[in-house]
Design an enzyme around this catalytic site. Structure first.
Site, PDB file in Angstrom:
ATOM      1  N   GLU A  93       9.079  10.012   0.447  1.00 44.48           N
ATOM      2  CA  GLU A  93       8.604   9.294   1.645  1.00 44.48           C
ATOM      3  C   GLU A  93       8.855   7.788   1.565  1.00 44.48           C
ATOM      4  OE1 GLU A  93       4.669  10.474   2.984  1.00 44.48           O
ATOM      5  OE2 GLU A  93       4.417   8.565   4.036  1.00 44.48           O
ATOM      6  N   LYS A 273      -4.793  12.111   2.034  1.00 43.74           N
ATOM      7  CA  LYS A 273      -3.333  12.278   1.910  1.00 43.74           C
ATOM      8  C   LYS A 273      -2.723  10.947   1.464  1.00 43.74           C
ATOM      9  CE  LYS A 273       1.118  12.504   3.308  1.00 43.74           C
ATOM     10  NZ  LYS A 273       2.099  11.413   3.363  1.00 43.74           N
ATOM     11  N   ASP A 289       1.239  19.296 -13.107  1.00 43.76           N
ATOM     12  CA  ASP A 289       0.978  20.293 -12.070  1.00 43.76           C
ATOM     13  C   ASP A 289       0.207  19.632 -10.914  1.00 43.76           C
ATOM     14  OD1 ASP A 289       0.097  22.373 -10.511  1.00 43.76           O
ATOM     15  OD2 ASP A 289      -0.524  23.638 -12.191  1.00 43.76           O
ATOM     16  N   HIS A 386       5.853   0.901   7.883  1.00 49.00           N
ATOM     17  CA  HIS A 386       6.546   2.175   7.701  1.00 49.00           C
ATOM     18  C   HIS A 386       7.953   2.123   8.286  1.00 49.00           C
ATOM     19  CE1 HIS A 386       4.391   5.599   6.114  1.00 49.00           C
ATOM     20  NE2 HIS A 386       5.267   6.384   6.687  1.00 49.00           N
TER      21      HIS A 386
HETATM   22  C1  MEV Z   1       1.003   8.301   5.452  1.00 45.10           C
HETATM   23  O1  MEV Z   1       1.839   8.939   4.505  1.00 45.10           O
HETATM   24  C2  MEV Z   1      -0.342   8.009   4.861  1.00 45.10           C
HETATM   25  C3  MEV Z   1      -1.387   7.407   5.806  1.00 45.10           C
HETATM   26  O2  MEV Z   1      -1.508   8.240   6.961  1.00 45.10           O
HETATM   27  C4  MEV Z   1      -2.673   7.311   5.058  1.00 45.10           C
HETATM   28  C5  MEV Z   1      -3.874   6.916   5.893  1.00 45.10           C
HETATM   29  O3  MEV Z   1      -3.883   7.167   7.112  1.00 45.10           O
HETATM   30  O4  MEV Z   1      -4.822   6.375   5.293  1.00 45.10           O
HETATM   31  C6  MEV Z   1      -0.933   6.064   6.308  1.00 45.10           C
END
Ligand code: MEV
Length: 446
Positions: A93, A273, A289, A386
Site C-alpha cells: 500500500e 486497520k 504469522d 495518500h
Molecule cells: C488506510 O489504509 C488506513 C486509514 O483508513 C486508517 C484510519 O482511518 O485511521 C487511513
C-alpha cells in the site's frame, strides 16, 4: 549524541535518517550500510533480486508455483525507548512507509515512544465439549496440575526449559454451551507456557496433545480438541507515545477521533486497520504469522463485548498521549523467521534483542502509524497524503515517458488541489493533452 541503529557508531542520529526518502536505491543501500543495518552480502542479495529458486518455498507450503513478491522498504526516524531503529516493512500500500517515517520524525522532534511487555505466557486449550461434572473435573485436574506441568516439561518442552522457558501453569475454565446447544457447560483447560523467543505455536500444540491422554485417564472425561489460543491476554504488548506541547486544537481533534474509534465499531475497524498498517508489514518482513497476530488483536479489541479501538489518544495537560495495548505474539527463532533469507536480513536491520522486543517495536510502529492517520484525517484529510504519493503511480500507469512524467504529475497535483479527487482517467487525459499540445507546437515550428 553519537548513536547507531545497530553497531556502527560515530554518526549523528539526525544525519542517519536525514533525506533518506530522497535517496536513490543505491544510496539507500550505502546509507543503511553506514548505519550498520545492512552488510555487503545483504545488499548483494537485494541487488540480485532476492531468492532465485522455488526450493525454499517447497519447504514451507504445498503445490508450489513460485513466490508472490511484495515490495520491501524501510521506515525511518523511529526512536523507541531511547534507541534508533530502521523498520523493515513488506507492504503493497502506497504511503504507509512515508506516513510512518514522517510521523516518527514528528514524534522524535517533539515527543517520545516507550514500550513494555506485560506477561510472557502463551495459551494452549484442551476442550472437553460435554463435561459430566465440571466441579469433579476441576478437582481432578488441579490434583494433577503440578505433576502434568513437570511431565510436559520433561517429555515435550525440554528444549524450551533448557532456554529458560517451559510450561508454567494449568488452569480450568467453564464455558457455557449456550441454549441452542441444549445448555450445560464445556470444560476448557488452559496450558500456559513461556515460549522464550519462539512464537510457541508448535510447542504449545504438542504439549496439549501430549496431555490429552493423562487428562482423559485421570478425569474420565473425553477430550474433544487441543489447540493454541490466539487471544493471548497473558502476553500483552504496550506502547505509549507522548507529543509534548501539542497544538491544542490538533490535540483535541485527535482525542475526538480516538473517542469515535473507541465508541463506534464501524470506525474502530478502520482505526485498527490503520494500526495494523504499521504492524503487519513488519510481521511479514520478519517471517511472522500475521494472521495469528491479527486474530489476537481483533479478539482483544472486543474483550468487553464491543469491538473497540486498540489505541487511545488523550490530552494530558499540554501533552497528547497515545497508548496501544494488545497481544502481539511473534518469534525471532524457528520456522520462516530462521529459514527465509529476507526475514533474516530484516531481523538484522531491526536488531531487536528478543521476540518480546520485536513485539514492542511492532506496537510502537502501529501506534505511530495510527497517529499519522488521525492527524491527517482530522486536518488535511486522507486524500492529500495518500493520493499525492499515488500520483506517481498513476503517471506511470497512464504510460507517461520519463520526460513527460514531471509535467503530468504537476498537472495532476493541481487537479487534486482543486477537486480533492484524482484517478487513472485524469492521468490518461492529462497525458493525452500534453502530447496533443506537444504535437501542435511541433507542427507550429515546422
Ligand atoms: C488506510 O489504509 C488506513 C486509514 O483508513 C486508517 C484510519 O482511518 O485511521 C487511513
Amino acid at each position: 549524541m553519537a548513536t547507531s541503529v545497530n553497531k556502527v557508531v560515530e554518526v549523528e542520529v539526525g544525519d542517519l535518517f536525514k533525506g533518506f526518502s530522497k535517496l536513490s536505491r543505491e544510496e539507500r543501500f550505502e546509507r543503511l550500510m553506514e548505519m550498520g543495518a545492512l552488510e555487503k552480502d545483504d545488499v548483494q542479495f537485494f541487488r540480485s533480486g532476492g531468492i532465485k529458486t522455488p526450493d525454499l518455498a517447497e519447504k514451507f507450503i504445498e503445490n508450489v508455483l513460485g513466490y508472490f513478491q511484495l515490495p520491501l522498504g524501510v521506515a525511518t526516524n523511529f526512536r523507541v525507548d531511547g534507541r534508533d531503529f530502521v523498520i523493515p516493512m513488506a507492504v503493497e500500500e502506497t504511503s504507509i512507509i512515508a506516513a510512518a517515517s514522517k510521523t516518527a520524525k514528528w514524534v522524535r522532534e517533539v515527543g517520545e515512544i516507550s514500550t513494555e511487555s506485560v506477561g510472557n505466557l502463551v495459551i494452549g486449550q484442551i476442550q472437553i465439549a460435554k463435561v459430566k461434572s465440571y466441579n469433579a473435573f476441576v478437582e481432578a485436574v488441579l490434583a494433577k496440575r503440578t505433576e502434568w506441568i513437570e511431565l510436559a516439561n520433561r517429555d515435550v518442552a525440554h528444549g524450551l526449559v533448557a532456554r529458560g522457558g517451559g510450561v508454567r501453569d494449568i488452569q480450568v475454565r467453564e464455558v457455557p454451551r449456550g441454549e441452542e446447544a441444549g445448555g450445560g457447560s464445556m470444560a476448557v483447560i488452559h496450558v500456559l507456557a513461556d515460549p522464550c523467543d519462539a512464537m510457541g505455536a508448535n510447542i504449545i500444540n504438542q504439549v496439549c496433545e501430549y496431555l490429552k491422554g493423562p487428562v482423559e485417564r485421570e478425569t474420565g472425561e473425553t477430550v474433544t480438541m487441543c489447540i493454541l489460543s490466539n487471544l493471548v491476554d497473558t502476553k500483552l504488548t504496550r506502547a505509549k507515545v507522548v507529543i509534548r506541547d501539542v497544538e491544542p486544537e490538533l490535540g483535541r481533534k485527535i482525542e475526538e477521533a480516538s473517542l469515535f474509534a473507541c465508541q463506534d465499531p464501524y470506525r474502530a475497524a478502520t482505526n485498527n486497520k490503520g494500526v495494523l498498517n504499521g504492524i503487519d508489514p513488519i510481521l511479514i518482513a520478519t517471517g511472522n504469522d500475521w494472521r495469528a497476530v491479527e486474530a489476537g488483536i481483533h479478539a482483544y479489541a472486543s474483550r468487553d463485548g464491543q469491538y473497540r479501538s486498540i489505541t487511545r489518544w488523550k490530552m494530558e495537560g499540554k501533552n497528547l498521549v497515545g497508548v496501544f495495548e494488545a497481544p502481539i505474539v511473534v518469534g525471532t527463532v524457528g520456522g520462516v523467521t530462521k529459514l527465509h533469507p529476507t526475514a533474516q536480513i530484516c531481523l538484522k536491520i531491526l536488531d531487536v534483542d528478543s521476540a518480546a522486543h520485536l513485539s514492542r517495536i511492532c506496537a510502537a510502529v502501529g501506534l505511530v502509524q495510527n497517529l499519522g492517520a488521525l492527524k491527517a484525517l482530522t486536518t488535511v484529510g486522507i486524500i492529500e497524503g495518500h493520493m499525492k504519493l499515488h500520483i506517481k503511480n498513476l503517471t506511470l500507469g497512464a504510460g507517461a515517458l520519463e520526460k513527460e512524467a514531471p509535467l503530468v504529475q504537476k498537472r495532476l497535483e493541481e487537479i487534486l488541489l482543486l477537486t480533492k479527487r484524482i484517478s487513472l482517467n485524469n492521468a490518461v487525459e492529462v497525458l493525452r493533452e500534453i502530447r496533443a499540445a506537444a504535437g501542435v507546437s511541433a507542427q507550429g515550428n515546422l
